[in-house]
Write a protein that holds these residues in place. Sequence first.
Motif, PDB file in Angstrom:
ATOM      1  N   LYS A 708       1.036  -1.332   0.257  1.00  0.00           N
ATOM      2  CA  LYS A 708       0.074  -0.070  -0.052  1.00  0.00           C
ATOM      3  C   LYS A 708       0.856   1.081  -0.094  1.00  0.00           C
ATOM      4  O   LYS A 708       2.139   1.308   0.518  1.00  0.00           O
ATOM      5  N   MET A 709       0.342   2.372  -0.366  1.00  0.00           N
ATOM      6  CA  MET A 709       0.957   3.635  -0.352  1.00  0.00           C
ATOM      7  C   MET A 709       2.395   3.658  -1.049  1.00  0.00           C
ATOM      8  O   MET A 709       3.132   4.272  -0.560  1.00  0.00           O
ATOM      9  N   GLY A 710       2.383   2.996  -2.032  1.00  0.00           N
ATOM     10  CA  GLY A 710       3.768   2.858  -2.889  1.00  0.00           C
ATOM     11  C   GLY A 710       4.951   2.046  -2.177  1.00  0.00           C
ATOM     12  O   GLY A 710       6.126   2.304  -2.805  1.00  0.00           O
ATOM     13  N   THR A 711       4.690   1.404  -1.146  1.00  0.00           N
ATOM     14  CA  THR A 711       5.656   0.305  -0.388  1.00  0.00           C
ATOM     15  C   THR A 711       5.756  -1.002  -0.902  1.00  0.00           C
ATOM     16  O   THR A 711       4.587  -1.332  -1.769  1.00  0.00           O
ATOM     17  N   SER A 712       6.794  -1.413  -0.912  1.00  0.00           N
ATOM     18  CA  SER A 712       7.198  -3.011  -1.606  1.00  0.00           C
ATOM     19  C   SER A 712       6.287  -3.612  -1.088  1.00  0.00           C
ATOM     20  O   SER A 712       5.889  -3.790   0.152  1.00  0.00           O
ATOM     21  N   SER A 713       5.888  -4.790  -1.643  1.00  0.00           N
ATOM     22  CA  SER A 713       5.067  -5.973  -1.196  1.00  0.00           C
ATOM     23  C   SER A 713       5.959  -7.037  -0.525  1.00  0.00           C
ATOM     24  O   SER A 713       7.336  -6.859  -0.740  1.00  0.00           O
TER      25      SER A 713
END
Length: 724
Positions: A708-713
């Motif tokens: 989410k919010m551009g963070t890595s999975s």
Amino acid sequence: MKTYFKLTLLGLFLVLSACEEKNLELVTQPDYDNWNDYLGDSGRSHFSRLTQIDTNNVQSLKLAWSYNSGGLEEGRTTQIQTNPMIIGSTLYGVNAAMELFAVDGATGSEIWKFKPPTKDNTGLGLNRGLSFWNPNSEIEEGRLFFASGFKVYAVSIETGKSITGFGTNGSIDLREGLGRDPSKLAVYANTPGAVHANLLIMGTRVGEGPGSSPGHIRAYNVLTGEIEWTFHTIPQPGEFGYDTWPKEAYKTVGGANSWSGNAIDHERGIVYFPTGSAAFDWYGGDRHGENLFANSLLALDAKTGKRIWHYQFVHHDLWDRDLPAPPNLFEMKRDGETIPAVAQVTKSGHVFVFNRVTGEPLFPIDEKAYPNSKLEGEKAHPTQPLPTKPAPFAKQVLTKEDLYAPNQPAFVDDFIDKDQNKNPPTVLDKFKQITSKGQFIPIDTTGVLLYPGADGGAEWGGAAMHPEKGIMYVNSNEMAWIVRMKKIDSDTKEESNHGSALTQIHCARCHGGELQGLGAIPELQHVKARFSVDSIQSIIKNGKGAMPGMPNLSESELKGIANYISGIQEETDHRAEVPSVKVPYAVAGFGRFKDNRGFPVMTPPWGTLNAIDLNTGEYLWKIPLGHEEALDDPNHPVSGIENYGGPVITASGVLFIAATKDEKFRAFHMQTGNLLWETNLPAGGYATPATYEVNGKQYVVIACGGGKMGTSSGDEYRAYALPD
């Protein structure tokens, strides 16, 4: 008679009969010692009686085990939002590929993994938890109910094998039994159902655009999978609430679904379901009226599905103000009395509190007047309810004095005007172009500030509630969004292509007015470089990742959208072939209001954690939650930050929460709000933790799914404990 809150005569009879039959002056508490239900217990308290980890030793927590659950795909953004369940010494969870697993709760060693059949699993990648049925005899085996795509599976807790006697070969199809053609419906379940006696009571997630599926609540037999009862959230002729819609609405209108979860009072046999908005969620010209039972808290008889009472929080919703989280059951102390209560948090940052038996509001609620809509064919409801207490836990109105950096260039993600990047206005100039007057201002074609934004305020992680002390702990987003509508004008050259109109109606609300994407939602401006036209058409119909399918669209409509976003121009005006284009407006802009550095435009904090005494309606404390590490401002050393996922609280006075974009896991003192411990996670913990005990040792576990919010999975589950 007002329809916003009503205890029916039948409901009163059911309540009195149940109390007389069960002698309910002494109500048995749920099990707070084991995390064997979604969010800890049937009252969704997020509370544990465990005390081994306390305010004095929590700073000594160490990583006890980690488990890489799998399901990651290169190039694909995924999430894990699962609140795991612990039965005995085994922990059950779900990975990013929607696979169910069991691991040893003390070591994280895998015991088994259940993979839904490929033909069933549409890859709809969000599952927040599980339901568990514990049989009363040794003949039947305990089973987990696990939702993936449009199916709910019954799986043995011991072996991880499908229980084939349930439904059809071990699963039920949520599209069936809704009174419409199942092949044209998109119906899923992100949150687990409530198990009561031999019933699995389910809400669902459906689409939010024109032509979406209805959100009726259903109870299934836990052994056979047969539907035992249905509650029509969009009432049919002869049912209460039918007159709050146009006469034929029940045949065509969708939504009014319960996607965010439920709570159940087993002793009284009452199940509580919060519902979302009706579809289309930004324009309601085809659904005039109050629209019961959208945006309502429903108290239903768990055995029969009969309505006992309800309360509607938003009349004729035009703001996508779904009730975002399960309600919390607790015991209120007032004037020497103990009152069985239920509290519901909202996206707008309010807490509504009711007597959970009668539905009587326990703090006054005012019906306030609001302006009418400026959109053609729309009639906004003249009043909306707001509680007088507690005070909102999120700010309600953004003024120019609240702007953090008014002269900084503005950037509104997913609200990009075509020349915005060439000559961007300042934050102040952009602010002056839109309407910012607080709650319930109808959306128009110039832009209205939704504050707090479309994700809250409160979000799906919900609130933790001390069930006996009556203290609520709720995290909140302080984020302003701008929403703007666009007229679908059949006379303009731009809209003469039916693919453009359909794309604006069905795709822009998620992918942006210019199809530029929003956070983890991909852009569609260059989709032709990634997929063929046929593949795009298939994805639109069947869904992919977190995107629900739109099987209700005709082949002509699917082709029109696929051709349009692929850059293929149609020579013929096909609007006459497009029966689903029934609304004259579509979303033109929809997204967070930020400056060009990526910071929210309002002065921090941008995310908070709040403790509220619901016995009195007063706040005990409020603190910023998380920190924007790119911000270097000595006036705001802790900025607060956008957050998703709820807290867990314990009898020893420790609150655990991850949720924040800075990808940390933290512990706070429940009485003071002081930070006691924090650690970095391998990916964002956008889920609600769980705490449990195995062999005398207490653990706290969080799913680190990120995305989410551009963070890595990520795919890791991490469990922490005190050193031996």
